[in-house]
Design a protein around this motif. Sequence first.
Motif, PDB file in Angstrom:
ATOM      1  N   SER A   2      11.632  29.469  79.365  1.00 41.87           N
ATOM      2  CA  SER A   2      13.300  29.678  79.425  1.00 41.87           C
ATOM      3  C   SER A   2      13.450  30.180  80.954  1.00 41.87           C
ATOM      4  O   SER A   2      12.237  30.244  81.726  1.00 41.87           O
ATOM      5  N   SER A   3      14.685  30.135  81.491  1.00 46.34           N
ATOM      6  CA  SER A   3      14.915  30.471  82.766  1.00 46.34           C
ATOM      7  C   SER A   3      14.305  32.030  83.325  1.00 46.34           C
ATOM      8  O   SER A   3      14.138  32.076  84.507  1.00 46.34           O
ATOM      9  N   ASP A   4      14.232  32.890  82.269  1.00 43.60           N
ATOM     10  CA  ASP A   4      13.674  34.055  82.536  1.00 43.60           C
ATOM     11  C   ASP A   4      12.267  34.302  82.580  1.00 43.60           C
ATOM     12  O   ASP A   4      11.479  35.290  82.705  1.00 43.60           O
TER      13      ASP A   4
ATOM     14  N   TYR B  54      10.290  29.052  75.852  1.00 50.04           N
ATOM     15  CA  TYR B  54      11.278  28.388  75.612  1.00 50.04           C
ATOM     16  C   TYR B  54      12.027  28.875  74.134  1.00 50.04           C
ATOM     17  O   TYR B  54      11.117  28.694  73.112  1.00 50.04           O
TER      18      TYR B  54
END
Length: 484
Positions: A443-445, A449
Amino acid sequence: MKNKIVSILIVMAFLLSMTGCANSYGPSARAKYADLKIEEKKESDEKDNNALGGSDMGSILTGTQKVVVEGQDWGPAVVKTILELSDTIKNDSVNAEDFNVIELKESFNWAALTPNSKEDASKHIESETSRGVVAAYTSDENGEKKDSSNFVTIELNYSPDEGSPFCYDLFKGNNTICSPYNLKVNLKNGATLSTETGEEISELNVSETIDFDNAVYPQLAKTDISGVFEGPQGHKICYASYEVKEDNAKHPLVIWLHGAGEGGADPKINTLGNEVTALFSDKFQTTMGGAYVLAPQCPSFWMQYDENGNWMDNKGVDSIYLHDLKALIDDYVSSHSNIDSDRIIIGGCSNGGYMTMDMIMNYPDFFAAAYPICEAYTNSGITDEQLEKIKSLPIWFIYAENDTTVDPANFEVPTIKRLRDIGANIHTSIFKDVHDTSGKYNSSDGGAYQFMGHWSWIYFFNNECEENGVNMWQWMSEQKRSIK
């Protein structure tokens, strides 16, 4: 109630598209491609300038292409394209970094769901994206590496947000194969291929339209996706099936019932929409000691309860497909003498989880075991008498606590409690969420995902369901009907 559910679905789907999950493949990527278009324009201008300056541009090769499609945790992905060119290419002249691949495909217009949009969300759009090239090489017609050849295989990057050939329509509630789905393949400016005769190729003219009926599906190579059965109540059910190699022994039959998005009349949809191909894999087949697999495809939705098409507000009544599905199973078993009729195991996800419950409550003595996943048979619609009928049947429930599509509080949680209260044979795999466990997707963090909480079937197909040290696939292999 129905309008409320539709409204909730629309909000969910919009949020889903913003996070890049499901088959929405994220929000519109037009801004992303602006730089790409500028770069293409620069390359075009440079070629024109070179031509005007009298430089040698090299030759053009024509050709066709076919793609390779593989099922993944989240659904199918176009993982390769195989070019068939008009001349033989030297293998040492093929380099991945020399190719541009642009994908143009039908997409649902998620942006049209935003409050201020004036676009018609029911009308699909065509989205364009650049596909990353991870490898390229000369090959045979099936994409296997080979020395100099007129076939060139290009391996493409893919992810939960990239490369799916499916288009999900929120309003219709199902997936279809994208039409159009095109791949524009060419050489980057300054890049060349070499033919066996030493000719330098600087440009490709390859047909862009992809024919998915002519695609390569490696995971379906040993399956039959052409099955069609018309039941006594008049419903035509298409199906995919996998048969154990003849060995004069009896084998179990595992039945998979798909979710809402995979209905229709094309079994590629219901075998690739969820990773049903895992059931055809060597790992599953070895665990089961060889198992027949039957994957019926509902013409509409398993939860449909009348001939008017209603299904979303099913309060716990039988499917209109109930008896025709049973007739299909009976027909398949009678047509395959090596199926052990005491080892028939049924399961499915969401809509298919509902259908699993509907089948076992109507035919409690027929099955050896059941595995409903994120099942959508509302607990309030299940009577105590129905639960009494299935309390001796081994059932393994799977769901994620953060499922907002089929809220466990209204479905699995109370049903499981009621079954346990009467001493039923129940197993569970309950997950906090649904996330990638392969380590490939983040995920973006930077964390794993996150898929939708509804997608708990991913854990089943990845053989990650256990209870008190008992592996679910192994448990399935040991189930045998005790009631005759």
